[in-house]
Scaffold this active site. Structure first.
Site, mmCIF file in Angstrom:
data_model
loop_
_atom_site.group_PDB
_atom_site.id
_atom_site.type_symbol
_atom_site.label_atom_id
_atom_site.label_comp_id
_atom_site.label_asym_id
_atom_site.label_seq_id
_atom_site.Cartn_x
_atom_site.Cartn_y
_atom_site.Cartn_z
ATOM 1 N N LYS A 6 0.745 -1.115 0.281
ATOM 2 C CA LYS A 6 -0.406 -0.070 0.133
ATOM 3 C C LYS A 6 0.950 1.320 0.059
ATOM 4 O O LYS A 6 0.054 2.567 -0.840
ATOM 5 C CB LYS A 6 -1.113 0.126 0.965
ATOM 6 C CG LYS A 6 -1.758 -0.357 1.204
ATOM 7 C CD LYS A 6 -3.135 -1.050 1.936
ATOM 8 C CE LYS A 6 -4.338 -2.667 1.992
ATOM 9 N NZ LYS A 6 -4.659 -3.229 3.502
ATOM 10 N N GLN A 53 -4.967 -1.204 9.377
ATOM 11 C CA GLN A 53 -4.356 -2.516 8.649
ATOM 12 C C GLN A 53 -5.495 -3.571 9.602
ATOM 13 O O GLN A 53 -5.141 -3.846 11.358
ATOM 14 C CB GLN A 53 -3.163 -2.892 8.937
ATOM 15 C CG GLN A 53 -3.161 -3.856 7.954
ATOM 16 C CD GLN A 53 -3.712 -4.296 6.847
ATOM 17 O OE1 GLN A 53 -3.515 -3.416 6.057
ATOM 18 N NE2 GLN A 53 -4.328 -5.625 5.435
ATOM 19 N N ASP A 63 -11.181 2.886 3.688
ATOM 20 C CA ASP A 63 -11.299 1.212 4.022
ATOM 21 C C ASP A 63 -12.591 1.846 3.780
ATOM 22 O O ASP A 63 -13.887 0.496 3.061
ATOM 23 C CB ASP A 63 -11.381 0.918 5.322
ATOM 24 C CG ASP A 63 -10.104 0.166 4.859
ATOM 25 O OD1 ASP A 63 -9.632 -0.568 3.930
ATOM 26 O OD2 ASP A 63 -9.199 0.348 5.898
HETATM 27 N N1 GUN Z 1 -6.892 -6.282 6.100
HETATM 28 C C1 GUN Z 1 -7.587 -8.032 5.411
HETATM 29 N N2 GUN Z 1 -8.361 -6.482 3.968
HETATM 30 C C2 GUN Z 1 -7.945 -5.364 4.047
HETATM 31 C C3 GUN Z 1 -8.610 -4.290 4.354
HETATM 32 O O1 GUN Z 1 -9.126 -4.475 2.790
HETATM 33 N N3 GUN Z 1 -8.428 -3.611 4.800
HETATM 34 C C4 GUN Z 1 -7.840 -3.407 6.236
HETATM 35 N N4 GUN Z 1 -7.856 -2.493 6.760
HETATM 36 N N5 GUN Z 1 -7.071 -4.532 7.059
HETATM 37 C C5 GUN Z 1 -7.115 -5.857 5.473
#
Ligand code: GUN
Length: 300
Positions: free
Chosen positions: A54, A98, A121
């Protein structure tokens, strides 16, 4: 002869990212650099890889990134304090916490602490509620990416029967809401569904988001269906370990009209839409601040 289309998520993501890059450059020219804060608690190896990707992608788009790596045993209060600080920081436009979080931290509490306008998100209840009411809000990245792939592949989705397999808050539920917004007839299947394969066989569009390697085979698919495979499962075969989806690709391929591969399908779209959400959040905040700082109209 099999003429199924392989849906190229890498190419689609590159198109989204290129547009984000152009729009970010235009904001930077106006004196605002979009900024994403990424918060990682603990040392889950998969999460570390996701976070690294990311941040790399953000840099490529010209988005500034801030990385906060917190110890596994950090207190809930300390995490909430960091989130409050990031909420108040006008130079931070997006906050990504996350998941998963360590068991001693209540996930809902932490996600609800994020300012909905910075919730890139789309997990805050304000954004979840807005999505279900059809309002324009920050929407979860994976479902948004799936919708882009479907629009690119199918065109108009109106009236199509879409089956979503899986009902998670991150993918299944928002996916169903977005498909409904695009005027599909939507069926959501889950672990308690009866006759799931027979119901899935009625679908024009199948979204597989169960997290079970190769669970969906040809017996779940109508000839000519379009299949979006959200699953990313690591399996070991003999000495080798590799990634497979929730769909049994080899079984599905002769039946479908189009399908996403794993890897290279939905995965790259998730990160591309995270960048797009960060840009949208920055644009909205810039607008809000410009309005609140505009001089009062003078009274003559
Ligand atoms: N962990 C697995 N997928 C995601 C996601 O799309 N966003 C976040 N914040 N954590 C994750």
């Amino acid at each position: 002869m099999n003429s199924a289309q392989l849906i190229d998520g890498k190419a689609a993501a590159a198109r989204v990212l290129q547009q984000v890059k152009v729009d970010v450059a235009s904001m930077v020219a106006d004196g605002i650099q979009p900024c994403l804060a990424v918060v990682l608690v603990g040392e889950d190896p998969a999460s570390q890889v996701y976070v690294r990707n990311k941040i790399l992608r953000a840099e490529e788009c010209g988005i500034r990134s801030l990385e906060y790596k917190l110890a596994d045993d950090i207190g809930e209060d300390e995490l909430l304090e960091l989130i409050r600080r990031l909420n108040a920081d006008r130079e931070v436009h997006g906050i990504l916490l996350q998941l998963p979080l360590p068991a001693h931290i209540e996930e809902t509490l932490a996600l609800q602490a994020i300012d909905p306008g910075k919730d890139v998100d789309g997990f805050h209840s304000e954004n979840v509620g807005g999505l279900s009411q059809g309002r324009t809000v920050l929407t979860p990245c994976t479902p948004s990416g799936c919708m882009q792939l479907l629009h690119d592949t199918v065109g108009d989705l109106s009236g199509k029967h879409a089956v979503v397999i899986g009902r998670s808050n991150i993918v299944g539920k928002p996916m169903a809401a977005l498909l409904l917004q695009a005027h599909c007839s939507v069926t959501v299947l889950h672990s308690r569904s009866q006759n799931a394969a027979a119901l899935s066989r009625q679908a024009d569009i199948v979204i597989a988001a169960v997290g079970r390697p190769r669970m969906i085979d040809a017996s779940w698919l109508k000839p000519g269906a379009v299949v979006i495979d959200v699953g990313i499962n690591r399996i070991t075969e003999g000495e080798r370990s590799r990634l497979v989806g929730d769909v049994d690709f080899d079984s599905a391929l002769p039946v479908v009209s189009a399908i996403t591969p794993v890897p290279g399908g939905v995965g790259p779209m998730t990160i591309a839409f995270l960048m797009k959400n960060t840009l949208i959040a920055a644009q909205q905040q810039a607008k809000t601040h410009a309005k609140s700082e505009a001089p009062c109209p003078s009274i003559s």
